[in-house]
Each structure stands twice: as C-alpha cells, then as structure tokens.
Motif scaffolding. Structure first.
Motif, PDB file in Angstrom:
ATOM      1  N   SER A  61       0.182  -3.721 -11.331  1.00  0.00           N
ATOM      2  CA  SER A  61       0.426  -2.640 -10.375  1.00  0.00           C
ATOM      3  C   SER A  61       1.013  -3.174  -9.073  1.00  0.00           C
ATOM      4  O   SER A  61       1.949  -2.592  -8.507  1.00  0.00           O
ATOM      5  CB  SER A  61      -0.878  -1.896 -10.094  1.00  0.00           C
ATOM      6  OG  SER A  61      -0.680  -0.853  -9.165  1.00  0.00           O
ATOM      7  N   LEU A  62       0.502  -4.309  -8.598  1.00  0.00           N
ATOM      8  CA  LEU A  62       0.995  -4.885  -7.348  1.00  0.00           C
ATOM      9  C   LEU A  62       2.416  -5.417  -7.500  1.00  0.00           C
ATOM     10  O   LEU A  62       3.249  -5.277  -6.594  1.00  0.00           O
ATOM     11  CB  LEU A  62       0.056  -5.992  -6.875  1.00  0.00           C
ATOM     12  CG  LEU A  62      -1.319  -5.516  -6.394  1.00  0.00           C
ATOM     13  CD1 LEU A  62      -2.218  -6.704  -6.084  1.00  0.00           C
ATOM     14  CD2 LEU A  62      -1.174  -4.623  -5.167  1.00  0.00           C
ATOM     15  N   GLN A 122       2.434   1.730  -3.429  1.00  0.00           N
ATOM     16  CA  GLN A 122       1.465   2.206  -4.423  1.00  0.00           C
ATOM     17  C   GLN A 122       1.146   3.682  -4.207  1.00  0.00           C
ATOM     18  O   GLN A 122       1.090   4.465  -5.160  1.00  0.00           O
ATOM     19  CB  GLN A 122       0.173   1.381  -4.341  1.00  0.00           C
ATOM     20  CG  GLN A 122       0.279  -0.031  -4.880  1.00  0.00           C
ATOM     21  CD  GLN A 122      -1.080  -0.710  -4.890  1.00  0.00           C
ATOM     22  OE1 GLN A 122      -1.747  -0.819  -5.906  1.00  0.00           O
ATOM     23  NE2 GLN A 122      -1.510  -1.157  -3.720  1.00  0.00           N
ATOM     24  N   ASP A 123       0.938   4.048  -2.957  1.00  0.00           N
ATOM     25  CA  ASP A 123       0.556   5.425  -2.651  1.00  0.00           C
ATOM     26  C   ASP A 123       1.652   6.418  -3.030  1.00  0.00           C
ATOM     27  O   ASP A 123       1.368   7.563  -3.390  1.00  0.00           O
ATOM     28  CB  ASP A 123       0.235   5.561  -1.157  1.00  0.00           C
ATOM     29  CG  ASP A 123      -1.033   4.819  -0.759  1.00  0.00           C
ATOM     30  OD1 ASP A 123      -1.834   4.486  -1.657  1.00  0.00           O
ATOM     31  OD2 ASP A 123      -1.206   4.552   0.450  1.00  0.00           O
ATOM     32  N   ALA A 178       4.627  -2.422  -7.494  1.00  0.00           N
ATOM     33  CA  ALA A 178       4.705  -1.875  -6.133  1.00  0.00           C
ATOM     34  C   ALA A 178       5.626  -2.726  -5.265  1.00  0.00           C
ATOM     35  O   ALA A 178       6.415  -2.200  -4.465  1.00  0.00           O
ATOM     36  CB  ALA A 178       3.307  -1.804  -5.517  1.00  0.00           C
ATOM     37  N   THR A 204       2.445   6.191 -11.399  1.00  0.00           N
ATOM     38  CA  THR A 204       2.346   5.006 -12.230  1.00  0.00           C
ATOM     39  C   THR A 204       1.159   5.103 -13.169  1.00  0.00           C
ATOM     40  O   THR A 204       0.165   5.760 -12.860  1.00  0.00           O
ATOM     41  CB  THR A 204       2.223   3.737 -11.353  1.00  0.00           C
ATOM     42  OG1 THR A 204       2.016   2.593 -12.185  1.00  0.00           O
ATOM     43  CG2 THR A 204       1.089   3.845 -10.357  1.00  0.00           C
ATOM     44  N   GLN A 217       0.839  -1.210   0.000  1.00  0.00           N
ATOM     45  CA  GLN A 217       0.000   0.000   0.000  1.00  0.00           C
ATOM     46  C   GLN A 217       0.864   1.246   0.000  1.00  0.00           C
ATOM     47  O   GLN A 217       0.617   2.188  -0.762  1.00  0.00           O
ATOM     48  CB  GLN A 217      -0.939  -0.006   1.208  1.00  0.00           C
ATOM     49  CG  GLN A 217      -2.007  -1.071   1.173  1.00  0.00           C
ATOM     50  CD  GLN A 217      -3.065  -0.869   0.083  1.00  0.00           C
ATOM     51  OE1 GLN A 217      -3.958  -1.682  -0.073  1.00  0.00           O
ATOM     52  NE2 GLN A 217      -3.012   0.195  -0.685  1.00  0.00           N
ATOM     53  N   ILE A 256      -4.258   1.757  -8.677  1.00  0.00           N
ATOM     54  CA  ILE A 256      -3.942   1.384  -7.296  1.00  0.00           C
ATOM     55  C   ILE A 256      -5.001   0.412  -6.793  1.00  0.00           C
ATOM     56  O   ILE A 256      -6.204   0.604  -7.003  1.00  0.00           O
ATOM     57  CB  ILE A 256      -3.888   2.632  -6.401  1.00  0.00           C
ATOM     58  CG1 ILE A 256      -2.671   3.484  -6.781  1.00  0.00           C
ATOM     59  CG2 ILE A 256      -3.828   2.247  -4.921  1.00  0.00           C
ATOM     60  CD1 ILE A 256      -2.592   4.789  -6.022  1.00  0.00           C
TER      61      ILE A 256
END
Length: 369
Positions: A285-286, A207-208, A289, A212, A204, A216
């Motif tokens: 995305s994960l 991502q924050d 991240a 990108t 988290q 998220i």
C-alpha cells in the motif's frame, strides 16, 4: 509509455549474468524462472540506477561474476519526463564503483534526479517487527523519491557523525574538535527530519485519496528523544550530550535514531502486531501510495522492483495489485517462479524467462506465455 522507464538494459559479467540485453516499452515486466536462475539479479541491476548500494545493499565487489572476476558493468537507456539519458555504472577489481551519465562522470546522488526507484524484497517482510535501521532505510528511499537532495543530507550527516563518534571513542574532550562537526550534523539533521516529515505527509495524502484494495497505514516519525526543530537548538543538544555520548562511545541523539511507526487504520492495530499477510499488504500500500504521489508531483510514478511479490498474495489481491500498477502507469519489474503468477496481466506486461546453465543466467524475452 510511462514518464519514467528503463528502455534498454545491458549487463556484462554482473553476478550470474555473463551478458544480457533487454529492451522494454514502459509496461510492467514479468520475470519468471526457477529459484537461483538469476531473476533477482536483474532487479538488483535496475536498483543500481538509483543512488546507493542497491536492493541487496551489497558491496560492489560482491557483484562481480565469480567465474571470470573481470569486474561488472550495467548500461541503461532511461526515459525520464520525456528526456533521454544514457547511464553506465561499473566496477573493476580493486577499484570503486564508477558512474557516467550521458557520457560524463557523475556522483551517485545525480542518479536521484533521473531515476526514482523503489523496491520490495522478501527480506523486508519483517520490516515492522525487526530493528529501526530497516524502517529508516525504507522511509529514506521513499523520501529520496520526493526530494533527491535528501541523499546528500544523509551522507553529510553520517560522515560528520562518524568523525564525531571517532572523537568520542578516543575520549577527546576539547570542544573545538566537536563544534564544526556538530554544526554540520545539525544543519543536515534538520533537513533530514523535514524531508522525512514531508514524505510521510505525501504518503498519507496519497493513501487517503486513493481507491485501493490495500489497507491504509497511518504513519508517525518517532525519535529516541525529543529533537529540536531548528539548527541552533539541535547543535546545542549535541554539545550538551557529549559527556553521555562519550560514555557510550557513540552519538545517542539525532535523526539516525528516529523510527517509523505504522498502524493498520481500519483495525487500529500497530503494524508490528498484524499478521504476516497484513504487514505485506501495508508495505505494498505504501509503495503504491508513493507512486501515486510522485505521478502527481514529479510527473511520473517511480520504477518499482517487486521481488517475489506475487507468491505472497492470493489470486484476488494479486489481480488487484496488477490493476493498480497498470492504472498508475508504472514500470514495475516483478519476479516469480512461473508465468502462471502473472496470468492476470495478460498483454498488459512484457515477459522475460530466466534459465540457468552451469552457473550462467540466460535471459529470453517472451511473447505472452
């Protein structure tokens, strides 16, 4: 060169590869060729440089090249935080998989302290809409990248649970048979949940903090039932649940029943209700991240294995993915049917062409296509 990379990879009688040798310089690696030529087998070999059964979750004997049935061997030279390691893993007929690190026999969990490896394969495209088992494996792979000892906690828990389940199926009622197993499960179970929670928090935060092109995902670790937050209470929960578990013939509570929920933040929509393209973008995305978080905390991003990822992205998002991988400094092994799928990478990548001749893969390192 990235802080974590496979520098040399050698395959012997591994699936369709009778013999293959490739050298890498830390840049992303674009592997292209027709379907069935053996591209994914290269990624699977790299995945076996980390703990576990690899990206296909195949039995070791299933990886033997069928034509000769001699067994298989993978050898690699790995750079990890400026230290160099030689890794050899192999399997001979009627023998289990074996491992040597720097010339010494080692357990698989030791690989987690050297190589952090993550992957996305086409079978994971349905991750958000199928069973929780796949999501737990996905989360645990990321969790191991932050905390290698997580693999040992999972193994300890699963071994004790199998023994407990055997007692339950045999209708054993003597509490003394259960107490030691439930203590082990409670100790390992608390560690598993704490490790998973930490990984989610790391993801988290990463991502924050990122700029990108990918959406998220808000993540939540859920449980089939409310689980205790300390070993003693969790052990008591296992004991209190024996009668119900005996009726079911298996353990009904514990971290093996946890699930990973994800929500597309910008839309407020559960991942399970998103389009196929959005679900894929959330997975990417994960992975990115995870790479950013490791680059910050471990000192290097993980090795990424992205099977056929380019085929599911339009040109704009494909270019964005390549830009983010290169900015991250990750060594990413990516497959596709043709070099045109990697044209946005240009000289930022190495290229390998895989062809097939009578069931044997032929690996050719290429200049810029």
């Amino acid at each position: 060169m990235s802080g974590l990379s496979v520098d040399v990879l050698k395959l012997s009688h591994f699936r369709s590869h009778k013999r293959a040798v490739a050298e890498f310089d830390g840049r992303p690696v674009a592997i292209y060729g027709p379907n069935g030529a053996g591209k994914t087998n290269i990624l699977e070999a790299v995945s076996l440089l980390s703990p576990g059964r690899g990206l296909r979750r195949a039995a070791a004997e299933d990886m033997i090249r069928k034509q000769e049935a001699l067994g298989w061997k993978i050898s690699a030279e790995i750079t990890s935080l400026h230290q160099f390691h030689e890794v050899e893993t192999w399997m001979e007929p009627d023998k289990g998989r074996q491992l040597r690190i720097d010339g010494k026999a080692a357990p698989q969990v030791a690989l987690g302290r050297i190589a952090r490896v993550l992957w996305l394969v086409p079978s994971m495209d349905r991750l958000w809409i199928e069973g929780a088992d796949g999501r737990r494996r996905f989360l645990d792979r990321m969790t191991m990248s932050f905390e290698p000892s997580h693999a040992e906690a999972v193994l300890t828990y699963e071994k004790a649970m199998r023994e407990r389940n055997r007692l339950l199926k045999d209708m054993v009622r003597d509490a003394h048979w259960y107490s030691a197993l439930e203590t082990q499960m409670a100790q390992a179970g608390i560690a598993i949940t704490a490790n998973r929670d930490r990984a989610i928090a790391e993801l988290q935060d990463a991502q924050d903090a990122a700029e990108t092109a990918f959406p998220i995902a808000d993540l939540v670790l859920t449980h089939a039932e409310d689980l205790a937050e300390d070993e003693t209470t969790l052990r008591d929960q296992f004991a209190a649940n024996r009668q119900r578990d005996m009726s079911a013939g298996r353990t009904l509570i514990g971290p093996h029943r946890s699930d990973l929920d994800a929500t597309f933040r910008a839309k407020g929509v559960p991942a399970s209700d998103c389009s196929t393209g959005e679900q894929k973008a959330l997975l990417i995305s994960l992975i990115l991240a995870n790479g950013r978080a490791l680059a910050r905390d471990f000192g290097a991003p993980p090795i990424l294995l992205l099977d056929e990822v380019a085929a599911h992205l339009d040109a704009g998002r494909r270019a964005a993915l390549y830009d983010e991988i290169c900015a991250l400094g990750a060594q990413a092994f990516m497959t596709g049917t043709g070099p045109e799928l990697f044209e946005e990478l240009q000289s930022r990548a190495q290229y390998i062409e895989i062809t097939e001749d009578n069931g044997t893969s032929i690996t050719t390192q290429k200049d810029l296509p």
